[in-house]
Motif scaffolding. Structure first.
Motif, PDB file in Angstrom:
ATOM      1  N   THR A  30       0.668  -1.381   0.001  1.00 13.23           N
ATOM      2  CA  THR A  30      -0.667  -0.294   0.022  1.00 13.23           C
ATOM      3  C   THR A  30       0.922   1.177  -0.264  1.00 13.23           C
ATOM      4  OG1 THR A  30       0.159  -0.237   2.456  1.00 13.23           O
ATOM      5  CG2 THR A  30      -2.383  -1.151   1.139  1.00 13.23           C
ATOM      6  N   ASP A  31       0.179   2.126  -0.333  1.00 15.94           N
ATOM      7  CA  ASP A  31       1.252   3.644  -0.539  1.00 15.94           C
ATOM      8  C   ASP A  31       0.879   4.097   0.367  1.00 15.94           C
ATOM      9  OD1 ASP A  31       2.804   5.105  -1.571  1.00 15.94           O
ATOM     10  OD2 ASP A  31       1.459   6.202  -2.885  1.00 15.94           O
ATOM     11  N   HIS A  32       1.387   4.505   1.601  1.00 15.29           N
ATOM     12  CA  HIS A  32       0.870   4.827   2.889  1.00 15.29           C
ATOM     13  C   HIS A  32       2.347   5.757   3.260  1.00 15.29           C
ATOM     14  CE1 HIS A  32      -3.295   5.572   2.105  1.00 15.29           C
ATOM     15  NE2 HIS A  32      -3.242   3.774   1.664  1.00 15.29           N
ATOM     16  N   PHE A  33       2.241   6.764   3.972  1.00 10.36           N
ATOM     17  CA  PHE A  33       3.460   7.138   4.841  1.00 10.36           C
ATOM     18  C   PHE A  33       3.005   7.198   6.698  1.00 10.36           C
ATOM     19  CE2 PHE A  33       2.543  10.242   1.393  1.00 10.36           C
ATOM     20  CZ  PHE A  33       3.954   9.815   0.615  1.00 10.36           C
ATOM     21  N   TYR A  34       1.236   6.236   6.560  1.00  9.96           N
ATOM     22  CA  TYR A  34       0.990   6.567   8.243  1.00  9.96           C
ATOM     23  C   TYR A  34       0.224   4.854   7.893  1.00  9.96           C
ATOM     24  CZ  TYR A  34       1.713  11.072   9.340  1.00  9.96           C
ATOM     25  OH  TYR A  34       1.790  12.642   9.741  1.00  9.96           O
ATOM     26  N   GLN A  35      -0.005   4.169   9.022  1.00  9.44           N
ATOM     27  CA  GLN A  35      -0.139   3.094   9.438  1.00  9.44           C
ATOM     28  C   GLN A  35      -2.146   3.189   8.977  1.00  9.44           C
ATOM     29  OE1 GLN A  35       1.014  -0.239  11.109  1.00  9.44           O
ATOM     30  NE2 GLN A  35      -0.667   0.780  13.165  1.00  9.44           N
ATOM     31  N   ARG A  36      -2.562   2.460   8.456  1.00 11.27           N
ATOM     32  CA  ARG A  36      -4.284   3.024   8.419  1.00 11.27           C
ATOM     33  C   ARG A  36      -4.918   2.447   8.826  1.00 11.27           C
ATOM     34  NH1 ARG A  36      -5.652   0.248   3.372  1.00 11.27           N
ATOM     35  NH2 ARG A  36      -4.421  -0.573   3.121  1.00 11.27           N
ATOM     36  N   PHE A  37      -4.453   0.795   9.347  1.00  8.49           N
ATOM     37  CA  PHE A  37      -5.200   0.540  10.210  1.00  8.49           C
ATOM     38  C   PHE A  37      -4.488  -0.134  11.911  1.00  8.49           C
ATOM     39  CE2 PHE A  37      -5.451  -2.235   6.683  1.00  8.49           C
ATOM     40  CZ  PHE A  37      -7.475  -1.240   6.208  1.00  8.49           C
ATOM     41  N   GLY A  38      -5.264   0.999  12.702  1.00  7.41           N
ATOM     42  CA  GLY A  38      -4.131   1.318  14.252  1.00  7.41           C
ATOM     43  C   GLY A  38      -3.529   2.475  14.466  1.00  7.41           C
ATOM     44  N   PRO A  39      -2.712   2.374  15.269  1.00 11.87           N
ATOM     45  CA  PRO A  39      -2.354   4.186  14.877  1.00 11.87           C
ATOM     46  C   PRO A  39      -1.379   4.061  14.141  1.00 11.87           C
ATOM     47  CG  PRO A  39      -1.855   2.408  17.412  1.00 11.87           C
ATOM     48  CD  PRO A  39      -2.739   1.877  16.099  1.00 11.87           C
ATOM     49  N   PRO A  40      -1.636   5.565  13.650  1.00 12.23           N
ATOM     50  CA  PRO A  40      -1.323   6.423  12.439  1.00 12.23           C
ATOM     51  C   PRO A  40       0.455   6.139  12.538  1.00 12.23           C
ATOM     52  CG  PRO A  40      -2.174   7.550  13.769  1.00 12.23           C
ATOM     53  CD  PRO A  40      -2.071   6.935  14.127  1.00 12.23           C
ATOM     54  N   ASN A  41       1.361   6.104  13.742  1.00 12.25           N
ATOM     55  CA  ASN A  41       2.675   5.880  14.206  1.00 12.25           C
ATOM     56  C   ASN A  41       3.150   4.745  14.001  1.00 12.25           C
ATOM     57  OD1 ASN A  41       0.798   5.472  16.692  1.00 12.25           O
ATOM     58  ND2 ASN A  41       3.334   6.666  17.523  1.00 12.25           N
ATOM     59  N   GLY A  42       2.438   3.634  13.555  1.00 12.52           N
ATOM     60  CA  GLY A  42       2.915   2.231  13.199  1.00 12.52           C
ATOM     61  C   GLY A  42       3.765   2.413  12.012  1.00 12.52           C
ATOM     62  N   PRO A  43       4.707   1.237  12.112  1.00 12.06           N
ATOM     63  CA  PRO A  43       5.321   0.882  11.234  1.00 12.06           C
ATOM     64  C   PRO A  43       4.758   1.212   9.409  1.00 12.06           C
ATOM     65  CG  PRO A  43       5.517  -1.444  12.108  1.00 12.06           C
ATOM     66  CD  PRO A  43       4.555  -0.586  12.837  1.00 12.06           C
ATOM     67  N   THR A  44       5.494   2.216   8.946  1.00 14.71           N
ATOM     68  CA  THR A  44       5.260   2.089   7.568  1.00 14.71           C
ATOM     69  C   THR A  44       6.127   2.654   6.470  1.00 14.71           C
ATOM     70  OG1 THR A  44       3.137   3.210   8.789  1.00 14.71           O
ATOM     71  CG2 THR A  44       3.124   3.584   5.901  1.00 14.71           C
ATOM     72  N   LEU A  45       7.114   1.661   5.113  1.00 12.70           N
ATOM     73  CA  LEU A  45       7.206   1.364   4.097  1.00 12.70           C
ATOM     74  C   LEU A  45       7.391   2.748   3.336  1.00 12.70           C
ATOM     75  CD1 LEU A  45       9.545  -2.133   4.735  1.00 12.70           C
ATOM     76  CD2 LEU A  45      10.011   0.781   5.726  1.00 12.70           C
ATOM     77  N   GLU A  46       8.123   3.150   2.599  1.00 13.81           N
ATOM     78  CA  GLU A  46       7.411   3.834   1.772  1.00 13.81           C
ATOM     79  C   GLU A  46       7.573   3.038   0.545  1.00 13.81           C
ATOM     80  OE1 GLU A  46       7.327   5.613  -1.976  1.00 13.81           O
ATOM     81  OE2 GLU A  46       8.998   4.558  -1.708  1.00 13.81           O
ATOM     82  N   ALA A  47       6.429   2.736  -0.475  1.00 15.22           N
ATOM     83  CA  ALA A  47       6.232   1.850  -0.882  1.00 15.22           C
ATOM     84  C   ALA A  47       7.078   1.075  -2.551  1.00 15.22           C
ATOM     85  CB  ALA A  47       4.436   1.669  -1.889  1.00 15.22           C
ATOM     86  N   TYR A  48       7.119   2.689  -3.144  1.00 14.63           N
ATOM     87  CA  TYR A  48       8.244   1.982  -4.479  1.00 14.63           C
ATOM     88  C   TYR A  48      10.036   1.932  -3.690  1.00 14.63           C
ATOM     89  CZ  TYR A  48       4.250   3.543  -7.164  1.00 14.63           C
ATOM     90  OH  TYR A  48       3.249   3.067  -8.217  1.00 14.63           O
ATOM     91  N   THR A  49       9.962   2.343  -2.667  1.00 13.80           N
ATOM     92  CA  THR A  49      11.625   1.833  -2.686  1.00 13.80           C
ATOM     93  C   THR A  49      11.697   0.409  -1.613  1.00 13.80           C
ATOM     94  OG1 THR A  49      11.892   4.292  -1.551  1.00 13.80           O
ATOM     95  CG2 THR A  49      13.885   2.793  -0.754  1.00 13.80           C
TER      96      THR A  49
END
Length: 331
Positions: A50-69
């Motif tokens: 998924t192309d997101h900077f914040y976690q969608r399910f649960g707290p937004p500060n959850g681990p999120t990687l940049e998609a294309y990298t």
């Protein structure tokens, strides 16, 4: 309008909806790699981030990687599986740059990239990162203009375009490994998303309640008719939320535990769970296969993309899913 490549683009895809695997940072991307490789071995044809900077399910500060990298990293440790997002937020990148990014991913992966694209919806990310969110209409006007630019660049053209939102001048996109890198739109909007899919896309991923599928597919056929496109030239997959285990009780507990952990507030768990019920498929491999066959594939959808947020990262689960569902979509 796009021309169809004549091949099935997505029959069985695996989506990682976030990166909340309970891993420490140093173990996080190895866990992503392990899932992509397991999906490839299990017979999945596409892996989606998924192309997101914040976690969608649960707290937004959850681990999120940049998609294309992350997808570029996966390209170097997989061999056959397609690589895409479900879906890229159009508002996060200039369209010419996005065409260059996905084409570079295609070169790195030797022809395994697919561009998944949507209008963008997560207002918090836009506000926090300084992207203009705008109105619903604005975002779809941007998506239309972006697709005009991107599809030309993917096909080897050098588009010049002066629109309301975007401008390019003789935009060059080299090197390319092919001129038919597929474009997928994701969403369930019968008027705007489906109309853009009919005009531009090779594939459409629909996320909706399973009971809504007949009406959605009828609307898609109307949008195709309106632009003179044969609906059968547009592949369609359905995004399903799946929890599978050889023990049905364990599968149900995995879903219950996931909602409890992600929602947090016990008073909200039942409400959030109920809002997802029409998209959930839970049980043994045979149970889930039967549910998906009866509730989804029977309506004429060509492929499945499964999201196993509850337990897909656990060893052996993707192998179960691949064996049970691969036979369904390759009949």
């Amino acid at each position: 309008m796009t021309t169809h490549t004549g091949r099935a683009l997505v029959r069985l895809g695996y989506q990682m909806p976030d990166f909340n695997f309970g891993a420490t940072v140093d173990k996080l991307f190895p866990a992503v790699i392990a899932q992509a490789q397991a999906a490839e071995r299990a017979g999945f044809d596409t892996v989606f981030l998924t192309d997101h900077f914040y976690q969608r399910f649960g707290p937004p500060n959850g681990p999120t990687l940049e998609a294309y990298t992350a997808l570029g990293g996966l390209a170097t440790v997989t061999d056959t599986i397609q690589l895409s997002t479900l879906v890229t937020g159009n508002t996060y990148r200039n369209p010419a740059l996005l065409a260059k990014i996905v084409t570079t991913l295609d070169v790195i992966s030797q022809g395994r990239a697919m561009l998944g694209l949507g209008a963008g919806w997560f207002e918090l990310e836009h506000t926090s990162y300084g992207y203009e969110f705008g109105s619903f209409t604005d975002r779809f006007e941007k998506l239309d203009e972006a697709l005009h630019i991107i599809t030309g660049m993917l096909r080897g053209e050098r588009p010049s375009f002066d629109g309301t939102w975007y401008r390019v001048d003789n935009a060059i996109n080299e090197p390319r490994i092919r001129d038919d890198l597929p474009v997928m739109l994701g969403g369930a909007g019968e008027k705007k998303t489906f109309a853009l899919a009919a005009r531009y896309a090779d594939h459409l991923s629909i996320g909706c309640e399973a009971t809504e599928l007949p009406a959605k597919l009828a609307a898609l056929r109307r949008r195709c008719d309106e632009v003179g496109r044969d609906r059968d030239t547009l592949d369609v997959s359905y995004l399903a939320f799946v929890a599978m285990d050889e023990d049905s009780d364990r599968a149900h507990r995995a879903i219950d535990d996931m909602f409890a952990a992600r929602v947090g507030d016990p008073a909200k768990v039942d409400r959030v769970r109920a809002s997802m019920e029409g998209k959930l498929f839970i049980g043994t491999p045979d149970d889930v296969a039967r549910q998906l066959s009866d509730r989804v594939l029977a309506h004429g959808v060509e492929g499945l993309v499964i999201n196993m947020v509850a337990n897909g990262h656990q060893p052996g689960i993707l192998e179960l899913a691949g064996e049970a569902l691969g036979a369904l979509v390759r009949r």
